[in-house]
Motif scaffolding. Structure first.
Motif, PDB file in Angstrom:
ATOM      1  N   VAL A   2       0.859  -1.411   0.131  1.00 50.77           N
ATOM      2  CA  VAL A   2       0.164  -0.041  -0.041  1.00 50.77           C
ATOM      3  C   VAL A   2       0.824   1.278   0.031  1.00 50.77           C
ATOM      4  O   VAL A   2       0.420   2.304  -0.711  1.00 50.77           O
ATOM      5  CB  VAL A   2      -1.011   0.061   1.115  1.00 50.77           C
ATOM      6  CG1 VAL A   2      -1.612   1.360   1.433  1.00 50.77           C
ATOM      7  CG2 VAL A   2      -1.971  -1.127   1.112  1.00 50.77           C
ATOM      8  N   ASN A   3       1.902   1.501   0.702  1.00 52.46           N
ATOM      9  CA  ASN A   3       2.814   2.228   0.829  1.00 52.46           C
ATOM     10  C   ASN A   3       3.483   2.523  -0.380  1.00 52.46           C
ATOM     11  O   ASN A   3       3.845   3.721  -1.045  1.00 52.46           O
ATOM     12  CB  ASN A   3       3.695   2.242   2.138  1.00 52.46           C
ATOM     13  CG  ASN A   3       3.344   2.703   3.334  1.00 52.46           C
ATOM     14  OD1 ASN A   3       3.368   3.822   3.552  1.00 52.46           O
ATOM     15  ND2 ASN A   3       2.806   1.746   4.163  1.00 52.46           N
ATOM     16  N   ALA A   4       4.119   1.402  -1.075  1.00 54.32           N
ATOM     17  CA  ALA A   4       4.574   1.660  -2.328  1.00 54.32           C
ATOM     18  C   ALA A   4       3.847   2.096  -3.219  1.00 54.32           C
ATOM     19  O   ALA A   4       4.138   2.860  -4.105  1.00 54.32           O
ATOM     20  CB  ALA A   4       4.970   0.048  -2.707  1.00 54.32           C
ATOM     21  N   GLY A   5       2.443   1.686  -3.483  1.00 51.47           N
ATOM     22  CA  GLY A   5       1.657   2.411  -4.431  1.00 51.47           C
ATOM     23  C   GLY A   5       1.617   3.989  -4.278  1.00 51.47           C
ATOM     24  O   GLY A   5       1.487   4.772  -5.121  1.00 51.47           O
ATOM     25  N   MET A   6       1.234   4.199  -2.882  1.00 54.27           N
ATOM     26  CA  MET A   6       1.051   5.702  -2.435  1.00 54.27           C
ATOM     27  C   MET A   6       2.617   6.626  -2.916  1.00 54.27           C
ATOM     28  O   MET A   6       2.530   7.596  -3.380  1.00 54.27           O
ATOM     29  CB  MET A   6       0.834   6.128  -0.830  1.00 54.27           C
ATOM     30  CG  MET A   6      -0.530   5.446  -0.725  1.00 54.27           C
ATOM     31  SD  MET A   6      -0.858   5.287   0.971  1.00 54.27           S
ATOM     32  CE  MET A   6      -0.801   6.975   1.400  1.00 54.27           C
ATOM     33  N   LEU A   7       3.642   5.967  -2.730  1.00 57.05           N
ATOM     34  CA  LEU A   7       5.045   6.544  -2.975  1.00 57.05           C
ATOM     35  C   LEU A   7       5.107   6.486  -4.698  1.00 57.05           C
ATOM     36  O   LEU A   7       5.988   7.263  -4.880  1.00 57.05           O
ATOM     37  CB  LEU A   7       6.245   5.770  -2.253  1.00 57.05           C
ATOM     38  CG  LEU A   7       6.049   5.619  -0.631  1.00 57.05           C
ATOM     39  CD1 LEU A   7       7.122   4.823  -0.083  1.00 57.05           C
ATOM     40  CD2 LEU A   7       6.394   7.183  -0.420  1.00 57.05           C
ATOM     41  N   MET A   8       4.273   5.338  -5.152  1.00 53.32           N
ATOM     42  CA  MET A   8       4.742   5.638  -6.594  1.00 53.32           C
ATOM     43  C   MET A   8       4.020   6.776  -7.414  1.00 53.32           C
ATOM     44  O   MET A   8       4.552   7.410  -8.066  1.00 53.32           O
ATOM     45  CB  MET A   8       4.111   4.074  -7.286  1.00 53.32           C
ATOM     46  CG  MET A   8       4.379   4.267  -9.077  1.00 53.32           C
ATOM     47  SD  MET A   8       3.507   2.740  -9.433  1.00 53.32           S
ATOM     48  CE  MET A   8       4.678   1.652  -9.209  1.00 53.32           C
TER      49      MET A   8
END
Length: 502
Positions: free
Chosen positions: A156-162
């Motif tokens: 989830v964090n990776a998606g937001m950071l992307m």
């Protein structure tokens, strides 16, 4: 274009069909373009299809980010959860899954308000980063094992950071209107992809990049709001207000600076005020932790400490590091006021953040993210950028191999202390090298890739093409040219003539 008023200059550039082609002025870019068909031709039709520079660069940034996620796969599949050193030997460590449980998100604790078990009593991150972490926790399914939840939390964090990475690429691409392809520098930066999901720094970097874009468009209020939000996510963006103060002083743009400063303060207070008022101990943990934290990874202070029989105390290091930073600030201010032509905003922003990184008592590998967008705007030359990136990749590998060595017991897998010191040295030398190139461009504007193309300060907003009202030393004299320099000569007025003749 000499002597053209700033408003006319901007209007002309807004309709300028002749974009700067990096493959025509940068040997490394020209050589690299052979992989996709060679340098762009003079008769190429730009902007006539869906594949505009902004869209291409955003997709490249997302692709590189995805490759960074693939690089973390060995940890995602087990190294984060089984064995202390395997996440280091695979160079795929991330704080994100570990802090899901370690900072109370798995137990539903409210950051800053609820006290945590263990040594870290409260979340040690600024408020807006804490909000980002909490939103990701809300989006993480609460079912399954703790490992499943931590994997979900990282994804989830990776998606937001992307999304943050895409924002950064777009903002850098649009900040210099005639140089959109410079956005490929951060989009393709290897250290950017490798460190993007170690921590939550991309939030502050994205807000800072957006702030720089707003300032380049002359929107001081929006710049201040975004920079205040960025400072609420990470402390370093506030440093950019220092160089901007000196540049506005030299150009006499006090009204715009006051607007930027005031809106930044208001935005920061709006985010921090409620937490500061109702949970002061939790809110202040970031600041007390930063003050009390000892000498740590990546700094030259660590080299000194590990080679000394009587290391300096934390208080002494804090004092000396602060003194060094103050001296760097004074040097940047003197450079801004005495340079033959007022430096570009992006140049001084890069220098001040780099000075903080070089003098700080800790350098986590993801801190390179702070500099990548600023470096692309300050020194858009592929050779210098890639030299610096190579040093940062070497440091990225060095710190994980060093941690593998210290956590592998008698097996001693990885890099011993002396080897790690060499990795730190490479990081420091690479950053100093890029700083030296930027300083040289400031002192010799004809060597600046941006100004050689005929622009003054495309990221400067109201500073672009503005006359000087306050200068020191030789700044009132005509700028000297580099000895034995071949290429177009750019004439710079002592009181702020705008673009040079090409």
């Amino acid at each position: 274009m000499c002597g053209m008023p700033s408003g006319v200059s901007k209007q002309a550039s807004a309709h300028e069909p002749d974009l700067v082609r990096p493959t025509a002025e940068d040997e490394v870019a020209a050589a690299g373009s052979e992989l996709i068909g060679g340098p762009l031709g003079r008769r190429a039709l730009l902007g006539t299809s869906w594949w505009t520079p902004v869209r291409v660069i955003a997709l490249v940034a997302i692709g590189m980010f995805a490759l960074g996620l693939v690089q973390k796969a060995p940890c995602y599949n087990g190294a984060w959860f089984y064995g202390a050193s395997s996440q280091y030997t695979h160079a795929c460590y991330s704080d994100i899954p570990h802090l899901y449980q370690g900072r109370g998100f798995a137990d539903g604790l409210v950051p800053y308000f609820d006290q945590l078990p263990g040594d870290m009593q409260f979340l040690e991150y600024p408020v807006l980063t804490g909000v980002f972490m909490q939103v990701a926790a809300w989006l993480t399914p609460g079912s399954g094992s703790i490992q499943d939840q931590e994997q979900w939390y990282w994804m989830v964090n990776a998606g937001m950071l992307m999304a943050c990475a895409a924002v950064i690429a777009v903002c850098v691409t649009r900040t210099h209107a005639r140089r959109p392809w410079d956005g490929l520098l951060p989009a393709l930066a290897p250290a950017f992809a490798l460190t993007a999901t170690i921590n939550w720094d991309l939030l502050a970097v994205a807000l800072t990049a957006a702030a720089m874009l707003m300032w380049s468009r002359g929107r001081a209020l929006a710049f201040g709001v975004l920079l205040g939000l960025a400072t609420a996510a990470k402390l370093y963006p506030v440093l950019i207000l220092g160089p901007l103060l000196v540049l506005c002083w030299r150009a006499g743009r006090w009204r715009e600076y006051a607007t930027a400063l005031g809106s930044a303060i208001v935005a920061w207070v709006v985010v921090n005020g409620p937490v500061m008022l109702f949970a002061f101990d939790g809110w202040s943990k970031f600041y007390t932790f930063s003050q009390e934290r000892g000498v740590d990874f990546g700094s030259f202070w660590l080299i000194l400490a590990q080679n000394s029989s009587d290391p300096l105390s934390t208080d002494t290091v804090n004092t000396l590091a602060t003194l060094l930073m103050v001296l760097c600030c004074a040097g940047v201010a003197a450079l801004a006021l005495m340079a033959p032509r007022r430096p570009r905003f992006a140049q001084l922003a890069f220098l001040i953040v780099a000075a903080f990184i070089l003098t700080n008592k800790v350098y986590s590998p993801q801190y390179v993210l702070w500099l990548v967008p600023l470096a692309a705007l300050a020194r858009p030359r592929w050779r210098d950028f890639l030299i610096w990136q190579a040093c940062e990749v070497a440091y990225f590998l060095g710190i994980w191999m060093y941690l593998a060595y210290t956590t592998s017991g008698d097996a001693h897998k990885g890099l011993p202390t002396d080897g790690y010191h060499w990795a730190i040295g490479l990081h420091l030398l690479g950053t100093v090298f890029l700083c030296a190139m930027v300083v040289r461009d400031i002192l010799m504007p004809e060597r600046d890739p941006v100004r050689r193309a005929g622009d003054d300060d495309p990221s400067g907003g109201v500073l672009d093409g503005a006359d000087d009202v306050f200068v020191l030393g030789p700044a009132a004299h005509p700028a000297r040219h580099a000895a034995h320099f071949e290429g177009p000569r750019v004439e710079w007025g002592g009181t702020g003539a705008t673009n040079g003749s090409l």
